[in-house]
Design a protein around this motif. Structure first.
Motif, PDB file in Angstrom:
ATOM      1  N   THR A  99      55.934  27.090  75.317  1.00 48.55           N
ATOM      2  CA  THR A  99      54.714  27.990  74.663  1.00 48.55           C
ATOM      3  C   THR A  99      55.647  28.897  73.378  1.00 48.55           C
ATOM      4  O   THR A  99      56.926  29.010  73.552  1.00 48.55           O
ATOM      5  N   GLU A 100      54.627  28.915  72.773  1.00 46.34           N
ATOM      6  CA  GLU A 100      54.675  30.159  72.473  1.00 46.34           C
ATOM      7  C   GLU A 100      54.584  32.186  73.183  1.00 46.34           C
ATOM      8  O   GLU A 100      53.037  32.201  73.113  1.00 46.34           O
ATOM      9  N   VAL A 101      55.869  33.258  72.838  1.00 50.15           N
ATOM     10  CA  VAL A 101      55.431  34.182  72.870  1.00 50.15           C
ATOM     11  C   VAL A 101      55.142  35.544  72.391  1.00 50.15           C
ATOM     12  O   VAL A 101      56.376  35.502  71.235  1.00 50.15           O
ATOM     13  N   ARG A 102      54.779  36.346  72.770  1.00 47.99           N
ATOM     14  CA  ARG A 102      54.176  37.777  71.281  1.00 47.99           C
ATOM     15  C   ARG A 102      54.954  38.685  72.061  1.00 47.99           C
ATOM     16  O   ARG A 102      54.457  39.700  73.239  1.00 47.99           O
ATOM     17  N   PHE A 103      55.741  39.815  71.332  1.00 51.08           N
ATOM     18  CA  PHE A 103      56.092  41.201  71.582  1.00 51.08           C
ATOM     19  C   PHE A 103      54.484  41.411  72.190  1.00 51.08           C
ATOM     20  O   PHE A 103      53.939  42.095  70.982  1.00 51.08           O
ATOM     21  N   VAL A 104      54.916  42.687  73.360  1.00 52.24           N
ATOM     22  CA  VAL A 104      53.928  43.933  73.366  1.00 52.24           C
ATOM     23  C   VAL A 104      54.450  45.230  73.587  1.00 52.24           C
ATOM     24  O   VAL A 104      54.107  45.770  72.424  1.00 52.24           O
ATOM     25  N   LYS A 105      55.712  44.813  73.957  1.00 54.99           N
ATOM     26  CA  LYS A 105      56.291  46.423  73.825  1.00 54.99           C
ATOM     27  C   LYS A 105      57.913  46.666  74.483  1.00 54.99           C
ATOM     28  O   LYS A 105      57.829  46.210  75.931  1.00 54.99           O
ATOM     29  N   LYS A 106      58.935  47.632  74.076  1.00 56.30           N
ATOM     30  CA  LYS A 106      59.482  47.806  75.063  1.00 56.30           C
ATOM     31  C   LYS A 106      59.574  48.219  75.892  1.00 56.30           C
ATOM     32  O   LYS A 106      59.251  49.012  75.868  1.00 56.30           O
ATOM     33  N   LEU A 107      60.405  48.631  77.282  1.00 54.51           N
ATOM     34  CA  LEU A 107      59.887  49.692  77.982  1.00 54.51           C
ATOM     35  C   LEU A 107      61.133  50.844  77.986  1.00 54.51           C
ATOM     36  O   LEU A 107      62.209  50.202  77.288  1.00 54.51           O
ATOM     37  N   ASP A 108      60.460  52.038  78.444  1.00 52.84           N
ATOM     38  CA  ASP A 108      61.275  52.663  77.389  1.00 52.84           C
ATOM     39  C   ASP A 108      61.981  53.570  78.963  1.00 52.84           C
ATOM     40  O   ASP A 108      63.226  53.802  78.757  1.00 52.84           O
ATOM     41  N   LYS A 109      61.804  52.864  80.226  1.00 53.54           N
ATOM     42  CA  LYS A 109      62.164  52.735  80.908  1.00 53.54           C
ATOM     43  C   LYS A 109      62.688  51.253  81.657  1.00 53.54           C
ATOM     44  O   LYS A 109      61.900  50.965  82.572  1.00 53.54           O
ATOM     45  N   PRO A 110      63.835  50.705  81.303  1.00 57.69           N
ATOM     46  CA  PRO A 110      63.995  49.516  81.498  1.00 57.69           C
ATOM     47  C   PRO A 110      63.613  48.991  83.504  1.00 57.69           C
ATOM     48  O   PRO A 110      64.190  50.629  84.616  1.00 57.69           O
ATOM     49  N   VAL A 111      62.830  48.400  84.633  1.00 54.17           N
ATOM     50  CA  VAL A 111      63.018  48.048  85.466  1.00 54.17           C
ATOM     51  C   VAL A 111      64.264  47.698  86.131  1.00 54.17           C
ATOM     52  O   VAL A 111      64.042  46.244  85.707  1.00 54.17           O
ATOM     53  N   THR A 112      65.315  48.061  87.100  1.00 61.28           N
ATOM     54  CA  THR A 112      67.042  47.444  86.751  1.00 61.28           C
ATOM     55  C   THR A 112      66.411  46.014  88.458  1.00 61.28           C
ATOM     56  O   THR A 112      65.383  46.421  89.308  1.00 61.28           O
ATOM     57  N   LEU A 113      66.878  45.309  88.074  1.00 64.38           N
ATOM     58  CA  LEU A 113      66.922  44.224  89.868  1.00 64.38           C
ATOM     59  C   LEU A 113      66.916  45.176  90.982  1.00 64.38           C
ATOM     60  O   LEU A 113      66.763  44.934  92.136  1.00 64.38           O
ATOM     61  N   LYS A 114      68.338  46.102  90.441  1.00 63.57           N
ATOM     62  CA  LYS A 114      68.250  46.837  91.668  1.00 63.57           C
ATOM     63  C   LYS A 114      67.222  47.585  92.006  1.00 63.57           C
ATOM     64  O   LYS A 114      66.765  47.761  93.463  1.00 63.57           O
ATOM     65  N   ASP A 115      66.671  48.072  91.301  1.00 64.65           N
ATOM     66  CA  ASP A 115      65.503  49.076  92.189  1.00 64.65           C
ATOM     67  C   ASP A 115      64.986  48.137  92.471  1.00 64.65           C
ATOM     68  O   ASP A 115      63.558  48.298  93.633  1.00 64.65           O
ATOM     69  N   ILE A 116      63.817  46.850  91.493  1.00 63.66           N
ATOM     70  CA  ILE A 116      63.082  45.810  92.499  1.00 63.66           C
ATOM     71  C   ILE A 116      63.844  45.628  94.113  1.00 63.66           C
ATOM     72  O   ILE A 116      62.701  45.654  94.747  1.00 63.66           O
ATOM     73  N   LYS A 117      64.831  45.636  94.810  1.00 61.74           N
ATOM     74  CA  LYS A 117      64.966  45.281  95.067  1.00 61.74           C
ATOM     75  C   LYS A 117      64.759  46.258  96.278  1.00 61.74           C
ATOM     76  O   LYS A 117      64.700  45.942  97.366  1.00 61.74           O
ATOM     77  N   ASN A 118      64.962  47.515  95.811  1.00 63.74           N
ATOM     78  CA  ASN A 118      65.128  48.508  97.094  1.00 63.74           C
ATOM     79  C   ASN A 118      64.028  48.415  96.749  1.00 63.74           C
ATOM     80  O   ASN A 118      63.020  49.979  97.473  1.00 63.74           O
ATOM     81  N   MET A 119      62.733  48.357  96.114  1.00 66.70           N
ATOM     82  CA  MET A 119      61.491  49.294  96.291  1.00 66.70           C
ATOM     83  C   MET A 119      59.814  47.737  96.715  1.00 66.70           C
ATOM     84  O   MET A 119      59.662  46.985  97.167  1.00 66.70           O
ATOM     85  N   PRO A 120      59.810  49.442  98.253  1.00 65.59           N
ATOM     86  CA  PRO A 120      58.967  48.691  99.217  1.00 65.59           C
ATOM     87  C   PRO A 120      57.687  47.770  98.234  1.00 65.59           C
ATOM     88  O   PRO A 120      57.275  48.098  97.555  1.00 65.59           O
ATOM     89  N   GLY A 121      57.641  46.530  99.059  1.00 67.66           N
ATOM     90  CA  GLY A 121      55.880  46.202  98.215  1.00 67.66           C
ATOM     91  C   GLY A 121      56.521  44.922  97.531  1.00 67.66           C
ATOM     92  O   GLY A 121      55.463  44.134  96.863  1.00 67.66           O
TER      93      GLY A 121
END
Length: 155
Positions: A99-121
DNA sequence: GCCAACGTTGGC
DNA sequence: GCCAACGTTGGC
């Protein structure tokens, strides 16, 4: 509308490159499950979390959107000089699509894998499930919203 | 259809 | 660079 997470190695195709180019074909998917998601379930306008994998700090680094009505054959599978070349995907009967993908935005604050692992929900996210290696994977609306909030973005 | 061998992904 | 997990290939 659906939500997705798409992985890319920054060495191969980074969020900065997408930002510069505006849009890109998502070539190189050589996994049937990932291909089927692109072919059968992705619709124009679907939201994408752009994820950097296989790097020092794996993270969701940007937002993108599906911008193609439908998939087209992945021409890199016909290119002998490409690392994605696949002799089993002839032009008459292509095996791989993109498929083709369009840029929307770059995150000012990337969400790291580590943070995702620690995030309830987010325990249920495919990304953090053992052995989950899909480069194109569905994300629920709830998961998408939580990631955006973690990044300090408005939904 | 089974399954061993091999290749790839991707976190660490 | 290591290695666990998984997918694919191909002989039988």
């Amino acid at each position: 509308m659906k939500y997705w997470l798409m992985k890319s190695e920054p060495e191969s195709y980074s969020v900065d490159r997408l930002a510069k180019e505006g849009k890109t074909f998502w070539e190189g998917v050589r996994n049937y499950q990932a291909r089927n998601f692109m072919m059968n379930e992705m619709k124009k306008g679907d939201k994408i979390l752009f994820y950097h994998s296989n790097t020092a700090e794996p993270a969701v680094v940007g937002l993108a959107e599906v911008c193609a009505e439908e998939c087209v054959p992945d021409f890199t599978s016909w290119d002998k000089s490409s690392r994605y070349y696949d002799p089993k995907s002839p032009k008459e009967k292509p095996r791989w699509f993109m498929t083709e993908v369009r840029f929307v935005k770059k995150l000012d604050k990337p969400v790291t894998l580590k943070d995702i692992k620690n995030m309830p929900g987010l325990e249920g996210m495919k990304l953090v499930r053992k052995g989950m290696r899909l480069s194109v994977q569905p994300v629920t609306a709830e998961e998408y919203a939580v990631i955006l909030e973690m990044a300090g973005e408005k939904a």
